[in-house]
Motif scaffolding. Structure first.
Motif, PDB file in Angstrom:
ATOM      1  N   HIS A  25       0.682  -1.331  -0.085  1.00  0.00           N
ATOM      2  CA  HIS A  25       0.015   0.132   0.044  1.00  0.00           C
ATOM      3  C   HIS A  25       0.966   1.276  -0.015  1.00  0.00           C
ATOM      4  CE1 HIS A  25      -3.304   2.678   0.682  1.00  0.00           C
ATOM      5  NE2 HIS A  25      -3.972   1.696   1.269  1.00  0.00           N
ATOM      6  N   GLY A  26       0.806   1.903  -1.004  1.00  0.00           N
ATOM      7  CA  GLY A  26       1.498   3.268  -1.192  1.00  0.00           C
ATOM      8  C   GLY A  26       0.663   4.502  -1.586  1.00  0.00           C
ATOM      9  N   ALA A  27      -0.462   4.474  -0.949  1.00  0.00           N
ATOM     10  CA  ALA A  27      -1.432   5.532  -1.287  1.00  0.00           C
ATOM     11  C   ALA A  27      -1.720   6.167  -0.121  1.00  0.00           C
ATOM     12  CB  ALA A  27      -2.730   4.762  -2.052  1.00  0.00           C
ATOM     13  N   PHE A  28      -2.437   7.221  -0.150  1.00  0.00           N
ATOM     14  CA  PHE A  28      -3.189   8.056   0.742  1.00  0.00           C
ATOM     15  C   PHE A  28      -2.262   8.650   1.670  1.00  0.00           C
ATOM     16  CE2 PHE A  28      -6.424   4.534  -0.452  1.00  0.00           C
ATOM     17  CZ  PHE A  28      -7.028   5.154  -1.477  1.00  0.00           C
ATOM     18  N   GLY A  29      -1.089   8.826   1.576  1.00  0.00           N
ATOM     19  CA  GLY A  29      -0.109   9.575   2.678  1.00  0.00           C
ATOM     20  C   GLY A  29       0.205   8.303   3.555  1.00  0.00           C
ATOM     21  N   TRP A  30       0.211   7.028   3.313  1.00  0.00           N
ATOM     22  CA  TRP A  30       0.752   6.259   4.141  1.00  0.00           C
ATOM     23  C   TRP A  30       2.472   6.245   4.069  1.00  0.00           C
ATOM     24  CZ3 TRP A  30      -2.844   5.274   7.529  1.00  0.00           C
ATOM     25  CH2 TRP A  30      -4.057   5.079   7.430  1.00  0.00           C
ATOM     26  N   ILE A  31       3.012   5.611   4.685  1.00  0.00           N
ATOM     27  CA  ILE A  31       4.475   5.861   4.722  1.00  0.00           C
ATOM     28  C   ILE A  31       5.262   5.860   3.324  1.00  0.00           C
ATOM     29  CG2 ILE A  31       5.430   3.543   5.307  1.00  0.00           C
ATOM     30  CD1 ILE A  31       7.163   5.185   7.612  1.00  0.00           C
ATOM     31  N   LEU A  32       4.763   4.928   2.542  1.00  0.00           N
ATOM     32  CA  LEU A  32       5.433   4.813   1.230  1.00  0.00           C
ATOM     33  C   LEU A  32       5.368   5.915   0.512  1.00  0.00           C
ATOM     34  CD1 LEU A  32       5.276   0.940   0.554  1.00  0.00           C
ATOM     35  CD2 LEU A  32       7.028   2.375   1.565  1.00  0.00           C
ATOM     36  N   SER A  33       3.899   6.326   0.318  1.00  0.00           N
ATOM     37  CA  SER A  33       3.716   7.726  -0.536  1.00  0.00           C
ATOM     38  C   SER A  33       4.166   8.877   0.280  1.00  0.00           C
ATOM     39  CB  SER A  33       2.219   7.856  -0.659  1.00  0.00           C
ATOM     40  OG  SER A  33       1.499   7.778   0.495  1.00  0.00           O
ATOM     41  N   GLU A  34       4.369   8.883   1.452  1.00  0.00           N
ATOM     42  CA  GLU A  34       4.786   9.876   2.320  1.00  0.00           C
ATOM     43  C   GLU A  34       6.508  10.299   1.808  1.00  0.00           C
ATOM     44  OE1 GLU A  34       5.976  11.312   6.905  1.00  0.00           O
ATOM     45  OE2 GLU A  34       4.456   9.721   6.603  1.00  0.00           O
ATOM     46  N   PHE A  35       7.210   9.233   1.723  1.00  0.00           N
ATOM     47  CA  PHE A  35       8.553   9.154   1.283  1.00  0.00           C
ATOM     48  C   PHE A  35       8.577   9.711   0.017  1.00  0.00           C
ATOM     49  CE2 PHE A  35       9.443   7.631   5.186  1.00  0.00           C
ATOM     50  CZ  PHE A  35      10.943   7.384   5.564  1.00  0.00           C
TER      51      PHE A  35
END
Length: 164
Positions: A89-99
């Motif tokens: 999950h790299g969506a919605f501001g979770w950690i992966l999308s944050e980076f």
């Protein structure tokens, strides 16, 4: 429900077996809330940047690497339980999308700055899962670009690199 500990293996195995028994493929979605973790629900905010949340410092490089390894360990548990794959999950501001976000990531270590560095965390997670679980284990990557300054052109580039 969880996949962050071996204590979850019996329940996960039961679930994967039931899904397979019904003739379907199965996957577990893996995520980390990052800066969006809620202390009232037992979460500890883990922002990429010290500017994201008032009075909360960015996680260290060592903490990033520990979280990366946790994603990989969770994928191994999914495979051991009998699931056919995972969705990272790299969506919605979770950690992966944050980076990945140039708006939320102002780091100066190997996980910040250029798109190559901002994508490093996600790439290490996905490549680590591939190495640990093999080529026959399905890996999906959930993305969203509507918020947090993520750029479609950059995500196309990263996706091509990961899944090429």
């Amino acid at each position: 429900m969880g996949i962050h500990s071996d204590k979850h293996l019996p329940g996960l195995t039961k679930m994967a077996t039931a899904i397979r028994g019904g003739g379907a493929l199965s996957a577990v979605q893996l995520h980390h809330a990052g800066h969006r973790a809620k202390p009232e629900f037992g979460g500890i905010p883990a922002p990429a940047s010290s500017k994201t949340l008032k009075d909360i410092k960015a996680i260290s490089t060592e903490e990033v690497e520990r979280i990366r390894d946790s994603f990989i360990e969770a994928a191994k548990r999914a495979q051991l339980s009998g699931f056919d794959g995972v969705s990272v999950h790299g969506a919605f501001g979770w950690i992966l999308s944050e980076f990945l976000s140039p708006n939320l990531n102002d780091r100066t270590d190997k996980y910040g700055g250029s798109i190559e560095n901002r994508a490093r965390f996600t790439i290490e997670v996905i490549e680590g899962i591939r190495k640990a679980c093999g080529n026959d284990f399905q890996i999906g990557w959930r993305l969203s670009i509507e918020r947090y300054g993520l750029r479609l052109e950059e995500l196309r580039e990263i996706t091509t690199e990961i899944f090429d």
